[in-house]
Design an enzyme around this catalytic site. Sequence first.
Site, PDB file in Angstrom:
ATOM      1  N   LYS A 248       0.837  -1.203   0.000  1.00 60.77           N
ATOM      2  CA  LYS A 248       0.000   0.000   0.000  1.00 60.77           C
ATOM      3  C   LYS A 248       0.877   1.260   0.000  1.00 60.77           C
ATOM      4  CE  LYS A 248      -3.820  -2.423   2.189  1.00 60.77           C
ATOM      5  NZ  LYS A 248      -4.504  -2.833   3.431  1.00 60.77           N
TER       6      LYS A 248
ATOM      7  N   GLN B  86      -4.175  -1.495   9.757  1.00 58.31           N
ATOM      8  CA  GLN B  86      -4.215  -2.819   9.148  1.00 58.31           C
ATOM      9  C   GLN B  86      -4.826  -3.822  10.134  1.00 58.31           C
ATOM     10  OE1 GLN B  86      -3.258  -3.545   5.883  1.00 58.31           O
ATOM     11  NE2 GLN B  86      -4.181  -5.528   6.307  1.00 58.31           N
TER      12      GLN B  86
ATOM     13  N   ASP C  29     -10.656   3.229   4.399  1.00 61.17           N
ATOM     14  CA  ASP C  29     -11.047   1.820   4.302  1.00 61.17           C
ATOM     15  C   ASP C  29     -12.576   1.691   4.201  1.00 61.17           C
ATOM     16  OD1 ASP C  29      -9.117  -0.104   4.060  1.00 61.17           O
ATOM     17  OD2 ASP C  29      -8.695  -0.251   6.212  1.00 61.17           O
TER      18      ASP C  29
END
Length: 282
Positions: free
Chosen positions: A53, A97, A120
């Site tokens: 990412k 994460q 997200d």
Amino acid sequence: MTAQIIDGVALSKHIRAEVGRRAAALAARGTTPGLAVILVGDDPASAVYVRNKVKACQEHGLHSVLEKYDATLPEADLLARIAALNADPAIHGILVQMPVPRHVDPHKVIAAIATSKDVDGFSVHSAGALMTGLSGLRPATPYGCMKMIESTGIDLKGKHAVVIGRSNTVGKPMALLLLQANATVTVCHSGTPDLGQFTRQADVVVAAVGRRNTVTAGMVKPGAIVIDVGMNRNDEGKLCGDVDFAGVREVAGWITPVPGGVGPMTITMLLVNTLQAAEAAL
Ligand code: NAP
């Protein structure tokens, strides 16, 4: 019939080039889109995801910060770090994460991220916006799946879509996005008897289970679009999806490969979300 491949790498390249152009336009106005990625603990798969990412951000003109913490980081410290990033004008997107270590409540962590920086799209607010049709940041994986379906040029109006899996991060938002695109949607899960009975009726199948060979050739309607979200290992240890690719590609009209399908698109849509958050902050 041999299915056409929906190439997630090629589609990503196209969308990422546009991300690069929009990021440059923002930079010319004095704003570099910024993503903060937080990794708590040393899960090797998570370490690879966050690295990819951050690398993708760097390659497309986005500023990125990777914060790594020991697995023992107290929940309160993590929440304080998120609060600081919420207040940081150089950061437009925050991603923690998952999974986080057991002593940390993932719901609290997600709730701590400012809605405007929830790239997200996992927060209750973002999920509610999706459910009620308001604008907002969409979860990257289902968002990427929708872009892949769009790339076929097939209008979902009047089509039947079957989503296998009902997680908050993939299955449920996927079903809502398909509904928003006017598909008729069925959601299957581990309690669904005879999955094939549903998938055989589907013009679009999205498999988000985490079990290989969940979808086999005999379960697919000829010409269907098959999107494989799953990430599993086969007996040789190679990455594979939930779909029996070799068999299903002989029946389907369109199919996504694993690797090279949904995976790269997920990262691409994270970049798009970060850019969108930065544009909205102007
Ligand atoms: P998850 O939270 O474990 O959810 C899996 C879903 O599959 C659950 O809803 C479960 O049903 C359902 N399921 C399990 N066994 C089933 C069966 N035999 N028949 C029908 N449904 C069944 O997983 P997730 O986070 O949604 O992820 C799903 C897969 O996608 C995983 O392999 C994950 O690694 C992968 N993934 C890939 C990407 C990417 O970027 N490529 C991103 C995210 C996830 P219940 O709800 O009844 O338990």
